[in-house]
Write an enzyme that holds these catalytic residues in place. Sequence first.
Site, PDB file in Angstrom:
ATOM      1  N   ASP A  76      -5.836  33.935 -60.165  1.00  0.00           N
ATOM      2  CA  ASP A  76      -5.461  35.213 -60.929  1.00  0.00           C
ATOM      3  C   ASP A  76      -3.964  35.323 -60.892  1.00  0.00           C
ATOM      4  O   ASP A  76      -3.220  34.810 -59.943  1.00  0.00           O
ATOM      5  CB  ASP A  76      -5.995  36.182 -60.093  1.00  0.00           C
ATOM      6  CG  ASP A  76      -5.942  37.445 -60.976  1.00  0.00           C
ATOM      7  OD1 ASP A  76      -6.865  37.742 -61.541  1.00  0.00           O
ATOM      8  OD2 ASP A  76      -5.011  38.411 -60.940  1.00  0.00           O
ATOM      9  N   THR A  77      -3.390  35.913 -61.844  1.00  0.00           N
ATOM     10  CA  THR A  77      -1.936  35.909 -61.960  1.00  0.00           C
ATOM     11  C   THR A  77      -1.586  37.395 -62.583  1.00  0.00           C
ATOM     12  O   THR A  77      -1.994  37.943 -63.239  1.00  0.00           O
ATOM     13  CB  THR A  77      -1.353  34.974 -63.068  1.00  0.00           C
ATOM     14  OG1 THR A  77      -1.781  33.639 -62.734  1.00  0.00           O
ATOM     15  CG2 THR A  77       0.066  35.268 -63.474  1.00  0.00           C
TER      16      THR A  77
END
Length: 204
Positions: A76-77
């Site tokens: 996840d970013t």
Amino acid sequence: MTESAPTTVALASGSPRRRELLQTLGLHVQRVGGDIDETRWPDEPVREYVQRLAHEKARVGRADARAAGLIVVAGDTVVALGEQIFGKPQDAADAQRMLSALSDRSHTVHTAVAVHDHRQCHVECVDSIVTFMPLTPAMIAAYWASGEPQDKAGAYGIQGRGGRFVAHLQGSFSAVMGLPVYETANLLTACGLDVCSVTTEAAL
């Protein structure tokens, strides 16, 4: 790596960029489910938030990957200015707002990777500092018209035309893209999949 070791990993993400980055390690990639509620908890620090989402995606994806005996990778970013998160732009005006806020200053890209080997989940977070050049409204409008920022957190893609805006990067280029390759390889190796021993032919 022994001949019996797997060269396929399960990716609990629909991101084409994460798939491509895993493939650069010489791995086959099998998509598994990793859809979760991504609502941020009240007063949850950004760094803890991104790690929690990566962990949850890996946990959910494990159900699909267990039967095939595959290690699960999830990521996840988030693009953040302080504790303010800049997600994917809803429209041109939203992209203009975000890129104007990021213009001529530094922001942080937090990328968490989670690797689940069906015994435990290993999570690591990489923080990269990205500094933008000054952006004019015309530059932002032209960039939006290119179509590139529409599905990107923070309304830009560092690997594409958005890389033109980056005056300085302190951290990991691949993490800003969506998956820190070095840290991911280390976590996979810790789970028994030594990516340094995967042959190119194995990924064809």
